[in-house]
Scaffold this active site. Structure first.
Site, PDB file in Angstrom:
ATOM      1  N   GLY A 320      39.721 -75.878  39.089  1.00 27.40           N
ATOM      2  CA  GLY A 320      39.286 -77.229  39.458  1.00 27.40           C
ATOM      3  C   GLY A 320      39.620 -77.527  40.909  1.00 27.40           C
ATOM      4  O   GLY A 320      39.534 -76.666  41.797  1.00 27.40           O
ATOM      5  N   SER A 321      40.076 -78.749  41.148  1.00 26.14           N
ATOM      6  CA  SER A 321      40.242 -79.216  42.533  1.00 26.14           C
ATOM      7  C   SER A 321      41.343 -78.502  43.301  1.00 26.14           C
ATOM      8  O   SER A 321      41.378 -78.575  44.528  1.00 26.14           O
ATOM      9  CB  SER A 321      40.522 -80.715  42.535  1.00 26.14           C
ATOM     10  OG  SER A 321      39.415 -81.403  41.986  1.00 26.14           O
ATOM     11  N   THR A 322      42.247 -77.832  42.597  1.00 27.77           N
ATOM     12  CA  THR A 322      43.287 -77.110  43.343  1.00 27.77           C
ATOM     13  C   THR A 322      42.666 -76.030  44.225  1.00 27.77           C
ATOM     14  O   THR A 322      43.270 -75.602  45.203  1.00 27.77           O
ATOM     15  CB  THR A 322      44.293 -76.455  42.379  1.00 27.77           C
ATOM     16  OG1 THR A 322      43.568 -75.742  41.378  1.00 27.77           O
ATOM     17  CG2 THR A 322      45.169 -77.491  41.711  1.00 27.77           C
ATOM     18  N   GLN A 323      41.449 -75.625  43.877  1.00 29.24           N
ATOM     19  CA  GLN A 323      40.813 -74.568  44.669  1.00 29.24           C
ATOM     20  C   GLN A 323      40.157 -75.112  45.931  1.00 29.24           C
ATOM     21  O   GLN A 323      39.795 -74.345  46.831  1.00 29.24           O
ATOM     22  CB  GLN A 323      39.780 -73.831  43.816  1.00 29.24           C
ATOM     23  CG  GLN A 323      39.304 -72.562  44.498  1.00 29.24           C
ATOM     24  CD  GLN A 323      38.155 -71.933  43.764  1.00 29.24           C
ATOM     25  OE1 GLN A 323      38.402 -71.257  42.792  1.00 29.24           O
ATOM     26  NE2 GLN A 323      36.931 -72.186  44.195  1.00 29.24           N
TER      27      GLN A 323
END
Lengths: 643, 147
Positions: A320-323
């Site tokens: 998700g957004s951690t990437q």
């Protein structure tokens, strides 16, 4: 018939009559000599047969009668944490066996009846509680048609002594090494466990089995039938070689904090599981690797195999957004954007045949790249990724460690999933740029953030600091290799953006803040793929970050599976803060944030004390004892000290 | 056809035979002490047997002692390994936490840091003569060499 005696008389009579006494004696002596000679020949023949023809056979028989070869099992190497605290060791256990033939009547070879040595029912009743088995189970083993059955293996030494003291014939006790894990479930998925025969089956026990197991030795000696050693006999000792010890980079205190935090998140957010990794930035050493639910390797039971997996390494999830940090770092490195490059960001964007939205509706806005990260905007990140292109996005993601194993060599490590850009379709670029359509392990995610925290150099994670041989000295493992992924400038710019994501006004990771330290990191909330196709309504919440942000020392990554609420900033960020704080204190990292002076702290303490006194005064009005009933510090009822 | 060779008598042997007297006086043999000789032999034999038996008995006794010592060593090693495991179990953070909670302690809140207005010795200010640096190996006390 009648003529025969006459003929005999005719032939023999003259010979007898012609011999003198001297001749007779000589003749007898000659016969005796012949007989003696024959006997001597027989003896000599047998002597030659024994000493020459069958010499080897008889020598072997003789040796077999008196020789005893005692196998000396090798002590399996210990596993230590980075401070020398024992995580796994071996002690001597007791294995109980029986010869069931002794528990039933029998006959000798000549037909003499031999009664049973003991009543199997009585023996089973006596042994069952000591063995921790049912009486029926023990009885069934004692009545088997076999020469040897195990009644219990690797029991406590004291149990063996008790059973030996009972003195039942046909029941024996053997010493057998037993692997124990003093911390119980501490780092259980990392350490793994050994089987009943001492072979490593899971985790590091399996990965380093060959060096941990050592080499068994043997004691060859000659022993009389009574059991005493023949003193002048042969005695050859081949000593066993103790297995090599392993020293891990794990810190027992940080590991405990990580497991507590993960377990707390599972309980608080009713999650399916939680996984946490803490890594040292400079060395890539793993300080903690926790998975909940866990298990106690000392008391494994069938059915909880699912808990044996080291999920941080074997399980993949969509980051998700951690990437987004990787996507933006790639664009920065390529010079396509700077932290202040503005983008016109709407709350939705249509790419190919799909529409991508931000998590919350918002009016059309002009956000910088830094603000896009701070607000975790899907649309803004997709716009940046479109400038980057498929080929470069894939190359940078692979550079950050996605789509391949980390080099740790841990059993069953997953390489994750990142398809080559040639196989991408229309929506792959926007999907992958925001952390969907790609699968990573938590270790890969932590390694990627370690690269950003390490000024752009990727460093191979390390799970073993070194080995300790028989000299008791540490032989360090080879240093982890590093490879530059992005420049130092790019990494520094990214670090600052991640600091804003935690401490900025619109940051999604505010709950990841650690008092006294500056923290950088990114939240992630991702739908889980549905096995039937598409995405389910279940989520994975994640957070990855580092501290102190201006000189990163430690990276912590957290993944919580199927929590409620679903948001990484709500679920995973507090776990990050708890583990990061414990790690910073354990590693004695000085705070870099604004700390109050002593005078300010004393003033705050006085205020707090005043507030507490007022609160207690109010509570005293309600409770005449002034002690909350659920106060764990309250003395128990009936405590003598109370009176 | 063939000549038979007869051995020739050497002149020397003929001379010896001619010079040797046919009879001579043999001195009376000295009386042998048969009993003493037998006693010595018996004593020697008994001593040898006794020595061999004694040595064997001593060796057997030492073998028993050696077995006892080996048993003691094995027992000591077993006890040491168990104590190492016990110490590690007692040091386990989870156990200490549970014990602390049972004693009535409560978990501490988040750590707080203070910025001191002047340096204390712990901050780097040195009072007196510093002790020489000691190279410590935190792993040493528990590692293989001391098993």
């Amino acid at each position: 018939m009648t003529e025969q005696p006459r003929r005999r008389r005719f032939t023999r009579a003259p010979r007898i009559l012609t011999r003198t006494g001297e001749q007779l004696a000589v003749r007898r002596i000659r016969w005796l000599l012949v007989i003696y000679g024959l006997v001597l020949l027989l003896v000599l023949g047998q002597l030659v047969n024994i000493q020459v023809v069958q010499a080897d056979d008889y020598a072997d028989r003789s040796v077999r009668q008196r020789e005893r070869v005692i196998e000396l099992p090798a002590t399996r190497g210990r596993i230590y944490d980075r401070d020398g605290d024992v995580l796994a060791t071996s002690i001597e256990g007791a294995t109980i066996y029986a010869d069931p033939r002794g528990f039933r009547p029998s006959e000798t070879a000549d037909g003499t009846p031999v009664p049973a040595a003991a009543d199997p029912v009585e023996v089973a009743n006596e042994l069952a509680p000591l063995l921790g088995r049912d009486v029926d189970d023990v009885l069934e083993r004692l009545q088997r048609d076999a020469h040897f059955v195990y009644l219990g293996r690797q029991l406590d030494h004291e149990v063996g002594q008790q059973i030996q003291a009972l003195g039942y014939p046909g029941i024996g006790v053997l010493a057998e090494p037993k692997r124990v894990y003093p911390g119980g479930g501490l780092a259980a998925q990392v350490l793994g466990f050994t089987g009943i025969d001492g072979d490593g089956l899971q985790g590091l026990e399996a990965q380093y089995d060959t060096i941990l197991r050592g080499r068994p030795g043997a004691l060859f000696l000659e022993r009389a039938p009574g059991g005493l050693d023949i003193a002048p006999g042969v005695r050859e000792l081949t000593p066993s070689q103790v297995g090599t010890d392993l020293v891990l980079p794990l810190d027992r205190d940080i590991q405990h904090a990580a497991e507590m935090a993960a377990a707390g998140a599972v309980e608080r957010f009713d999650a399916r599981s939680a996984t946490v990794i803490a890594m040292e930035v400079a060395t890539g050493e793993i300080l903690a690797m926790a998975s909940t639910p866990g298990f106690d390797p000392n008391r494994r039971v069938s059915g909880d195999e699912d808990a044996w997996r080291n999920r941080a390494i074997t399980d993949v999830f969509e980051p998700g957004s951690t990437q987004k940090a990787f996507t933006v770092a790639a664009a920065l490195e390529e010079g396509l954007v700077t932290p202040t490059t503005p983008f016109e960001v709407r709350d939705r964007i249509r790419v190919h045949s799909s529409t991508f939205t931000d998590s919350h509706p918002h009016p059309d806005s002009t956000w910088t790249v830094s603000e896009i990260i701070e607000r975790s905007s899907n649309v803004g990140t997709i716009q940046i990724a479109q400038e980057l292109g498929e080929q470069r996005l894939e190359a940078y993601l692979r550079g950050f460690g996605l789509g391949r194993t980390t080099g740790l060599g841990f059993p069953a490590e997953s390489p994750g999933l990142l398809m080559p850009h040639e196989d991408w379709w229309g929506t792959s670029l926007p999907t992958i740029s925001i952390g969907h359509g790609v699968a990573v392990t938590l270790l890969q995610l932590a390694s990627g953030y370690t690269t950003l925290a390490n000024d752009g150099s990727a460093i191979t994670p390390s799970m073993v600091r070194g080995t300790v041989g028989s000299d008791g000295r540490l032989s360090p493992s080879p240093r982890s290799t590093s490879q530059r992924v992005v420049s130092r400038d790019t990494a520094t710019q990214m670090q600052q953006m991640l600091i804003d994501a935690v401490s900025g006004d619109a940051g999604t990771g505010a709950l990841a803040a650690v008092p006294g330290y500056s923290v950088g990191g990114k939240t992630g909330t991702a739908r889980k793929p549905d096995p039937a196709g598409g995405y389910s309504d279940r989520y994975v919440a994640s957070f990855a970050g580092f501290a102190p942000a201006h000189d990163p020392q430690i990276v912590v990554a957290v993944m919580v599976d199927e929590p409620y609420p679903i948001w990484g900033g709500v679920v995973a960020a507090p776990v990050f803060a708890e583990v990061m704080e414990a790690a910073l204190i354990a590693r004695r990292v000085p705070p870099d944030g604004a700390s109050p002076t002593l005078a300010e702290a004393l003033e705050r303490a006085r205020d707090l004390a005043r507030e507490r006194e007022e609160a207690e005064a109010g509570a005293a009005d309600e409770d005449p004892l002034g002690i909350p009933v659920d106060d764990p510090a309250s003395p128990p009822a009936g405590d003598p000290a109370e009176g | 056809m063939t000549a038979i060779l007869t051995p020739r008598r050497s002149p020397r042997s003929a001379t010896i035979r001619d010079d040797r007297p046919d009879l001579r006086v043999v001195p009376e043999p000295r009386p042998r002490h048969t009993l003493g000789y037998a006693l010595v032999m018996v004593l020697l034999l008994a001593g040898a047997v006794f020595g061999a038996v004694a040595l064997n008995a001593l060796a057997a006794a030492e073998a028993v002692a050696a077995r006892n010592l080996e048993r003691q060593v094995a027992e000591g090693e077993r006890e040491y390994a168990r104590l190492v495991a016990d110490v590690a179990a007692l040091e386990d953070p989870g156990r200490i936490r549970e014990a602390a909670l049972e004693l009535g302690l409560v978990p501490s809140g988040p750590a707080r840091h203070l910025q001191l207005e002047r340096n204390l010795p712990a901050d780097g200010a040195v009072v007196g003569t510093p002790l020489p640096e000691v190279t410590s190996d935190p792993l040493k006390p528990v590692l293989s060499a001391e098993r």
